[in-house]
Design a protein around this motif. Structure first.
Motif, short mmCIF file in Angstrom:
data_model
loop_
_atom_site.label_atom_id
_atom_site.label_comp_id
_atom_site.label_asym_id
_atom_site.label_seq_id
_atom_site.Cartn_x
_atom_site.Cartn_y
_atom_site.Cartn_z
N ASN A 1 0.84 -1.18 0.00
CA ASN A 1 0.00 0.00 0.00
C ASN A 1 0.88 1.24 0.00
O ASN A 1 1.61 1.48 0.96
N GLU A 2 0.86 1.96 -1.07
CA GLU A 2 1.58 3.24 -1.15
C GLU A 2 3.03 3.09 -0.70
O GLU A 2 3.54 3.93 0.04
N VAL A 3 3.70 2.04 -1.13
CA VAL A 3 5.09 1.87 -0.68
C VAL A 3 5.96 2.98 -1.29
O VAL A 3 6.50 3.81 -0.57
N ALA A 4 6.07 3.01 -2.61
CA ALA A 4 6.74 4.16 -3.22
C ALA A 4 5.76 5.33 -3.16
O ALA A 4 4.61 5.20 -3.55
N ASN A 5 6.20 6.46 -2.61
CA ASN A 5 5.28 7.59 -2.53
C ASN A 5 5.92 8.90 -2.98
O ASN A 5 5.36 9.96 -2.79
N ALA A 6 7.11 8.80 -3.52
CA ALA A 6 7.78 9.99 -4.07
C ALA A 6 8.77 9.49 -5.12
O ALA A 6 9.23 8.34 -5.05
N PRO A 7 9.11 10.35 -6.07
CA PRO A 7 10.02 9.89 -7.13
C PRO A 7 11.31 9.27 -6.57
O PRO A 7 11.80 8.27 -7.10
N ASN A 8 11.84 9.83 -5.46
CA ASN A 8 13.14 9.36 -5.00
C ASN A 8 13.08 8.06 -4.18
O ASN A 8 14.12 7.60 -3.70
N ASN A 9 11.92 7.47 -3.99
CA ASN A 9 11.91 6.14 -3.35
C ASN A 9 11.22 5.09 -4.24
O ASN A 9 10.83 4.03 -3.75
N THR A 10 11.14 5.37 -5.51
CA THR A 10 10.46 4.43 -6.39
C THR A 10 11.26 3.14 -6.63
O THR A 10 10.69 2.16 -7.14
N ASP A 11 12.53 3.11 -6.23
CA ASP A 11 13.27 1.84 -6.33
C ASP A 11 12.61 0.74 -5.49
O ASP A 11 12.73 -0.45 -5.79
N SER A 12 11.87 1.14 -4.45
CA SER A 12 11.18 0.15 -3.61
C SER A 12 10.16 -0.66 -4.41
O SER A 12 9.82 -1.78 -4.03
N ALA A 13 9.67 -0.11 -5.52
CA ALA A 13 8.66 -0.82 -6.32
C ALA A 13 9.19 -2.16 -6.85
O ALA A 13 8.42 -3.11 -7.01
N ALA A 14 10.49 -2.23 -7.10
CA ALA A 14 11.06 -3.50 -7.60
C ALA A 14 10.89 -4.60 -6.56
O ALA A 14 10.61 -5.76 -6.89
N TYR A 15 11.04 -4.24 -5.28
CA TYR A 15 10.93 -5.22 -4.20
C TYR A 15 9.46 -5.62 -3.98
O TYR A 15 9.15 -6.78 -3.77
N VAL A 16 8.59 -4.63 -4.06
CA VAL A 16 7.16 -4.92 -3.90
C VAL A 16 6.68 -5.84 -5.02
O VAL A 16 5.96 -6.81 -4.79
N ASN B 1 -0.52 5.20 -4.12
CA ASN B 1 -0.97 6.57 -3.82
C ASN B 1 -1.18 7.28 -5.15
O ASN B 1 -0.80 6.78 -6.20
N ASP B 2 -1.79 8.43 -5.08
CA ASP B 2 -2.04 9.14 -6.32
C ASP B 2 -1.13 10.36 -6.39
O ASP B 2 -1.46 11.42 -5.91
N ASP B 3 0.04 10.17 -6.95
CA ASP B 3 1.01 11.25 -7.10
C ASP B 3 1.18 11.44 -8.60
O ASP B 3 1.72 10.58 -9.29
#
Ligand SMILES: *[C@@H]1O[C@H](CO)[C@@H](O)[C@H](O)[C@H]1NC(C)=O
Ligand SMILES: *[C@@H]1O[C@H](CO)[C@@H](O)[C@H](O)[C@H]1NC(C)=O
Ligand SMILES: *[C@@H]1O[C@H](CO)[C@@H](O)[C@H](O)[C@H]1NC(C)=O
Ligand SMILES: *[C@@H]1O[C@H](CO)[C@@H](O)[C@H](O)[C@H]1NC(C)=O
Ligand SMILES: *[C@@H]1O[C@H](CO)[C@@H](O)[C@H](O)[C@H]1NC(C)=O
Ligand SMILES: *[C@@H]1O[C@H](CO)[C@@H](O)[C@H](O)[C@H]1NC(C)=O
Ligand SMILES: *[C@@H]1O[C@H](CO)[C@@H](O)[C@H](O)[C@H]1NC(C)=O
Ligand SMILES: *[C@@H]1O[C@H](CO)[C@@H](O)[C@H](O)[C@H]1NC(C)=O
Length: 524
Positions: free
Chosen positions: A155-170, A195-197
Motif C-alpha cells: 500500500n503506497e510503498v513508493a510515494n515519491a520519485p526518490n523512493n520508487t526503487d522500492s517498487a522492484a521489491y514490492v 498513492n495518487d502522485d
C-alpha cells in the motif's frame, strides 16, 4: 475455483451447515471482476475497515475479534456495502467467525499482506524469506474463504520519485505470492494499491503492468483524494484524466481508498461518478476511506467498546451509495484483448528508479548455507520483537553495515532496485546479512580476536562448511550481477586496506546510520 472451507457438516455441526447463503467467489476476466456463478459484473461498493482492535500486544486484527464483527456487521449491512478492505490481520489468529459472518452478509474481503512492521521499507527496501514466509502464512490463513476477493502486496510503498526503487521489491513479493497461490491450487488475485502522485502515476501504473504476465499486478488499486466537496467535479478533480489513462487496461482497476475530507461533513458527490457511466466501463468501484472514526476524521462510525455510533458522514455515504446502480456487462459477452504495458524507463533520480529486473525469490536454504561458512556471527539469532529494543538494535546494525561496508565490498548482501543488481545474499534476513558483514570484517582483519566483537554484538564460531560457492544455486547466480564468483561473497577477498586504520568499533564514531532494517515503514 479455490479450496473451499472444510464443510462444517463434516465436522459434525448441523447448525451452520445448512446456511444456504454461500457467497459466490469472484473471478477476474480481462479488466473486470465477475461473480463466478452468475457471470454478472462485480463493482466493489466498499469501505476500508480497520477498527483498532489490539488482540495481543502490537497486533491488530479486527477479523479475529468476534466483538468487533458483532458490533460492526449491522452497520456494514445497513450501509449497503458489498466489500471491505482490511489493512492489518495476523495469520495465526482464527478468522472463521468473522469471515463467515461477512460471507453470509454478502460481503467480500480485500486483504493487505503487509503490516507496519512486516513490509518493504520505502526508504531502505529489502525483501527476505521471513517477509515472504509471512505473506505465505497470510495466504494459508485466508485462502480457504470464498469471500476473499484479493490480496494487496503493498500500500503506497513508493510515494515519491526518490523512493520508487522500492517498487522492484514490492513487485518481486507480488510475483512470489502469486506463484505460491497458484502452487496451492487457489485462484485469488494479488494486486497493489498506489498513492495518487501525478508525478509518478503513469510510471507506477505501467510498472505494475509490464514485462511479464507472471509478474504483473492482477488488479490495480488507486488511493485518490482529489475530489473534495460539491464544488469539485469529475473534471476539476482530475478523475477524468485518471479514467482516460486506464482505458483499455488489461486488468481491473479500482479505488482502494477515496473520500477527500477537507470539506466536512462529506456528501460524497464522487460516488455518482464512480458508479456512473463515466467510470464503470473502466473502474470496478472502490472503497471509501474509512469505516472507523479516528483522529484524521474520515470515519463513518465512532466505536467505543462494543458500541458504535454513526458520524455525520454515515447517512451521506449510505444515501449516495444507495442512489447508484452501476451497469456492467456479463462475463460471457465480454472479452478483452488489452496487453501488458512497456516498462517505464529508468533514470537515477527524481524520475523513475525501479528496474524491470526484480530481486530473485528469497531463499532460506541459500542463506542457511552461507551462515555455515562464517567464523564470526551475530550473537543474537533473531531481531528483538519489542519495538523500542528493535529500534536500538536496528540502529546498531545500521552502524555495523556502515562501518564494515565503508571498506569492504558488500555487494553480496546488498540489492539495488534501480540497477536491478541483487547480491547472492541480498535476500537474506538482517541477522544473516549482518553476520556476513561481521565475518567479512573479521576475515579482512586476519581473524584478530578483537575484530569479532563490535561491543559484544559479535561472537566467534567454528564454521561447519569451508566454502559458500555452492550456496547460491544457479538461479540466484544468474540474477546477481554483483558477484562474479562464489568466492566474492565470502568476504575474504575484500581489500583490507582500511581495516587497520579503524579496527576498534567502540571508538568509531557514527558514520551515517543507514536504516537497514524494515522497521516502522508505516505505509498505511
Ligand atoms: C524462512 O525461514 C523462516 C524462519 O524459519 C520462516 O519464518 C520463513 O517462513 C521461511 N520463509 C520461507 C519463504 O519459507
Ligand atoms: C525525497 O524527496 C522528498 C520530497 O519529495 C524529500 O522530502 C526527501 O528528503 C527526499 N529523500 C531523499 C532520501 O532524498
Ligand atoms: C497519461 O498517459 C500518458 C501516456 O499515454 C502519459 O504520458 C501521461 O503522463 C499520463 N498522465 C497521467 C496524469 O497519468
Ligand atoms: C461525466 O463526465 C462529464 C464530462 O465529461 C461531466 O459533465 C459529468 O458531470 C460527469 N458525470 C458525473 C456523474 O460526474
Ligand atoms: C543503486 O545504484 C545506483 C548506481 O550505481 C546508485 O546511484 C544508487 O545510489 C544505488 N542505490 C542504492 C539504494 O544503493
Ligand atoms: C534454485 O533454488 C530455488 C529455490 O529453492 C529453486 O526453485 C530453483 O529451482 C533452483 N534452481 C536450480 C537451477 O537448481
Ligand atoms: C576461490 O578462490 C580460490 C583461491 O583463492 C581459487 O582456487 C578458487 O578457484 C576460487 N573459486 C571460485 C569459484 O572462483
Ligand atoms: C576501543 O575503544 C574504546 C573507547 O575508545 C576503549 O575503551 C577500548 O579500550 C578500545 N578497545 C581496544 C581493544 O582497543
Amino acid at each position: 475455483m479455490r479450496f473451499s472451507v472444510p464443510s462444517v457438516a463434516v465436522l459434525g455441526s448441523t447448525l451452520l451447515a445448512c446456511s444456504a447463503l454461500a457467497i459466490n467467489p469472484l473471478v477476474i476476466k480481462g479488466a473486470k471482476w465477475f461473480d463466478s456463478k452468475t457471470g454478472e459484473q462485480f463493482f466493489a461498493k466498499g469501505v476500508d475497515y480497520q477498527p483498532d482492535i489490539i488482540e495481543t500486544s502490537q497486533t491488530r486484527d479486527p477479523l479475529a475479534s468476534k466483538d468487533a464483527c458483532d458490533r460492526d456487521l449491522p452497520f456494514l449491512k445497513d450501509l449497503g456495502v458489498n466489500a471491505i478492505r482490511v489493512y492489518q490481520t495476523e495469520p495465526y489468529n482464527n478468522h472463521d467467525y468473522c469471515m463467515k459472518a461477512l460471507a453470509d452478509a454478502g460481503i467480500y474481503v480485500m486483504l493487505d499482506l503487509s503490516t507496519p512492521t512486516k513490509t518493504i521499507n520505502r526508504d531502505s527496501p529489502a525483501y527476505d524469506a521471513d517477509l515472504l514466509g509471512y505473506y505465505y502464512q497470510k495466504v494459508d490463513a485466508f485462502g480457504g474463504y470464498d469471500n476473499v476477493m484479493g490480496f494487496l502486496a503493498g500500500n503506497e510503498v513508493a510515494n515519491a520519485p526518490n523512493n520508487t526503487d522500492s517498487a522492484a521489491y514490492v513487485k518481486a513479493a507480488l510475483r512470489d505470492v502469486r506463484a505460491y497461490i497458484k502452487k496451492k491450487g487457489l485462484s485469488i488475485p494479488v494486486g497493489y494499491a498506489t498513492n495518487d502522485d501525478a508525478d509518478i502515476r503513469w510510471q507506477q501504473q505501467t510498472y505494475f503492468d509490464c514485462n511479464s504476465k507472471d509478474e504483473q499486478a492482477e488488479f490495480y488499486g488507486l488511493n485518490i483524494y482529489s475530489w473534495c466537496g460539491e464544488d469539485s467535479s469529475y473534471t476539476i478533480s482530475g478523475y477524468d484524466i485518471v479514467v482516460k489513462n486506464f482505458t483499455n487496461w488489461d486488468v481491473p482497476v479500482m479505488l482502494t481508498e477515496y473520500g477527500c475530507n477537507t470539506i466536512r461533513p462529506r456528501t460524497f458527490p464522487e460516488i455518482a461518478a464512480i458508479y456512473g457511466s463515466n467510470m464503470t466501463g473502466v473502474f470496478s468501484g472502490g472503497f471509501v476511506y474509512e469505516y472507523v472514526e479516528e483522529d484524521n476524521k474520515y470515519g463513518l462510525v465512532t466505536v467505543s467498546g462494543t458500541k458504535g455510533t454513526k458520524t455525520q458522514d454515515y447517512d451521506n455515504f449510505k444515501k449516495a451509495l444507495k442512489a447508484t446502480s452501476p451497469k456492467g456487462v456479463t462475463m460471457s459477452s465480454y472479452s478483452s484483448s488489452a496487453k501488458l504495458q512497456s516498462c517505464p524507463s529508468v533514470g537515477m533520480s527524481n524520475s523513475w528508479m525501479a528496474s524491470s529486473t526484480l530481486p530473485p525469490t528469497p531463499n532460506n536454504a541459500t542463506c542457511a548455507c552461507m551462515m555455515k561458512t562464517l567464523s564470526c556471527v551475530s550473537k543474537d539469532t533473531s531481531a528483538p520483537t519489542d519495538l523500542d529494543k528493535l529500534t536500538t538494535w536496528s540502529s546498531t546494525v545500521g552502524d555495523i553495515f556502515s562501518y564494515v561496508c565503508a571498506s569492504i565490498d558488500c555487494s553480496a548482501i546488498n540489492g539495488n532496485g534501480t540497477t536491478g543488481k541483487y547480491g547472492n545474499y541480498a535476500g537474506c534476513d538482517t541477522i544473516q546479512r549482518v553476520s556476513w558483514a561481521l565475518n567479512a570484517y573479521y576475515q579482512s582483519d586476519n581473524k584478530k580476536s578483537t575484530s569479532c566483537n563490535f561491543d559484544g554484538f559479535a561472537k566467534v564460531v567454528t564454521p561447519s562448511s569451508s566454502s559458500d560457492s555452492k550456496c547460491a544455486n544457479s538461479t540466484d547466480d544468474s540474477s546477481s550481477g554483483s558477484s562474479s564468483s562464489g568466492n566474492s561473497s565470502s568476504g575474504s577477498k575484500s581489500n583490507s586496506k582500511s581495516s587497520d586504520a579503524v579496527n576498534n568499533f567502540s571508538s568509531f564514531t557514527a558514520l551515517t546510520t543507514v536504516a537497514i532494517v524494515a522497521v516502522a515503514a508505516i505505509s498505511f
